[in-house]
Design a protein around this motif. Structure first.
Motif, PDB file in Angstrom:
ATOM      1  N   GLU A   1       2.175  17.663  -1.294  1.00 14.16           N
ATOM      2  CA  GLU A   1       2.309  18.967  -0.635  1.00 14.16           C
ATOM      3  C   GLU A   1       3.383  18.962   0.452  1.00 14.16           C
ATOM      4  O   GLU A   1       3.873  20.018   0.861  1.00 14.16           O
ATOM      5  CB  GLU A   1       0.961  19.440  -0.065  1.00 14.16           C
ATOM      6  N   TYR A   2       3.781  17.778   0.899  1.00 11.79           N
ATOM      7  CA  TYR A   2       4.856  17.629   1.897  1.00 11.79           C
ATOM      8  C   TYR A   2       6.063  16.892   1.335  1.00 11.79           C
ATOM      9  O   TYR A   2       7.001  16.594   2.073  1.00 11.79           O
ATOM     10  CB  TYR A   2       4.341  16.883   3.132  1.00 11.79           C
ATOM     11  N   ASN A   3       6.031  16.564   0.047  1.00  3.14           N
ATOM     12  CA  ASN A   3       7.092  15.772  -0.594  1.00  3.14           C
ATOM     13  C   ASN A   3       7.323  14.447   0.129  1.00  3.14           C
ATOM     14  O   ASN A   3       8.462  14.005   0.294  1.00  3.14           O
ATOM     15  CB  ASN A   3       8.409  16.556  -0.677  1.00  3.14           C
ATOM     16  N   GLN A   4       6.231  13.810   0.553  1.00 11.18           N
ATOM     17  CA  GLN A   4       6.359  12.567   1.312  1.00 11.18           C
ATOM     18  C   GLN A   4       5.384  11.500   0.828  1.00 11.18           C
ATOM     19  O   GLN A   4       4.394  11.788   0.157  1.00 11.18           O
ATOM     20  CB  GLN A   4       6.108  12.813   2.799  1.00 11.18           C
ATOM     21  N   LEU A   5       5.692  10.283   1.225  1.00 12.42           N
ATOM     22  CA  LEU A   5       4.794   9.157   1.023  1.00 12.42           C
ATOM     23  C   LEU A   5       4.979   8.175   2.165  1.00 12.42           C
ATOM     24  O   LEU A   5       6.001   8.184   2.852  1.00 12.42           O
ATOM     25  CB  LEU A   5       5.048   8.462  -0.320  1.00 12.42           C
ATOM     26  N   THR A   6       3.952   7.358   2.369  1.00 16.33           N
ATOM     27  CA  THR A   6       4.083   6.224   3.272  1.00 16.33           C
ATOM     28  C   THR A   6       3.882   4.973   2.439  1.00 16.33           C
ATOM     29  O   THR A   6       3.045   4.932   1.529  1.00 16.33           O
ATOM     30  CB  THR A   6       3.065   6.266   4.429  1.00 16.33           C
ATOM     31  N   LEU A   7       4.676   3.964   2.747  1.00 16.66           N
ATOM     32  CA  LEU A   7       4.652   2.701   2.024  1.00 16.66           C
ATOM     33  C   LEU A   7       4.589   1.567   3.029  1.00 16.66           C
ATOM     34  O   LEU A   7       5.278   1.584   4.048  1.00 16.66           O
ATOM     35  CB  LEU A   7       5.911   2.571   1.167  1.00 16.66           C
ATOM     36  N   ASP A   8       3.778   0.598   2.698  1.00 13.88           N
ATOM     37  CA  ASP A   8       3.492  -0.531   3.574  1.00 13.88           C
ATOM     38  C   ASP A   8       3.681  -1.798   2.739  1.00 13.88           C
ATOM     39  O   ASP A   8       2.977  -1.988   1.748  1.00 13.88           O
ATOM     40  CB  ASP A   8       2.037  -0.356   4.025  1.00 13.88           C
TER      41      ASP A   8
ATOM     42  N   CYS B   1       0.846  -1.197   0.000  1.00 11.56           N
ATOM     43  CA  CYS B   1       0.000   0.000   0.000  1.00 11.56           C
ATOM     44  C   CYS B   1       0.879   1.244   0.000  1.00 11.56           C
ATOM     45  O   CYS B   1       1.953   1.263   0.616  1.00 11.56           O
ATOM     46  CB  CYS B   1      -0.900   0.033   1.234  1.00 11.56           C
ATOM     47  N   ILE B   2       0.393   2.278  -0.661  1.00 12.82           N
ATOM     48  CA  ILE B   2       1.098   3.555  -0.695  1.00 12.82           C
ATOM     49  C   ILE B   2       0.089   4.685  -0.549  1.00 12.82           C
ATOM     50  O   ILE B   2      -1.046   4.583  -1.020  1.00 12.82           O
ATOM     51  CB  ILE B   2       1.908   3.725  -1.999  1.00 12.82           C
TER      52      ILE B   2
END
Length: 120
Positions: free
Chosen positions: A76-83, A70-71
């Protein structure tokens, strides 16, 4: 099988800093990269859900026979979370989880902000 020592797999959760905005807003390219990663690591996709938001961020869940990827992106924050979670009762996929996660880190040319590993 000894169920008291059984561990279904490694669950890796990362938050990444990404400087290339286009990669945080191009869900189609992420899906294509994921297809390539799945083929490289011999993982079987059983479902895919993509949601693009009004600000061009996206959330994608890839259901795998082995579990999921999952992503969630925040341009807007230049970020991502990846699972990334791969479970398997026949083999330990921990090394594969780390390698798959690294493939995504390389694709995004990302800097790791947070990195969690959960042995489940």
């Amino acid at each position: 099988m000894n169920l008291t020592s059984y561990s279904p797999g490694l669950h890796k959760l990362v938050t990444l800093q990404v400087n290339e905005m286009k990669k945080l807003t191009d869900s189609k390219r992420f899906v294509a990269v994921t297809e390539s990663i799945l083929e490289k690591f011999n993982l079987e996709k059983v479902g895919l859900v993509v949601h693009d938001f009004e600000n061009d961020s996206f959330t994608i869940a890839v259901c795998l026979k082995e579990s999921h990827i999952c992503i969630h992106t925040w341009p807007e924050y230049n970020q991502l979370t990846l699972d990334v979670y791969l479970c398997n009762y026949l083999q330990d996929n921990s090394v594969k989880v780390k390698a798959v996660t690294q493939e995504y880190i390389d694709y995004f040319s990302a800097t790791i902000i947070k990195d969690f590993e959960i042995n489940r």
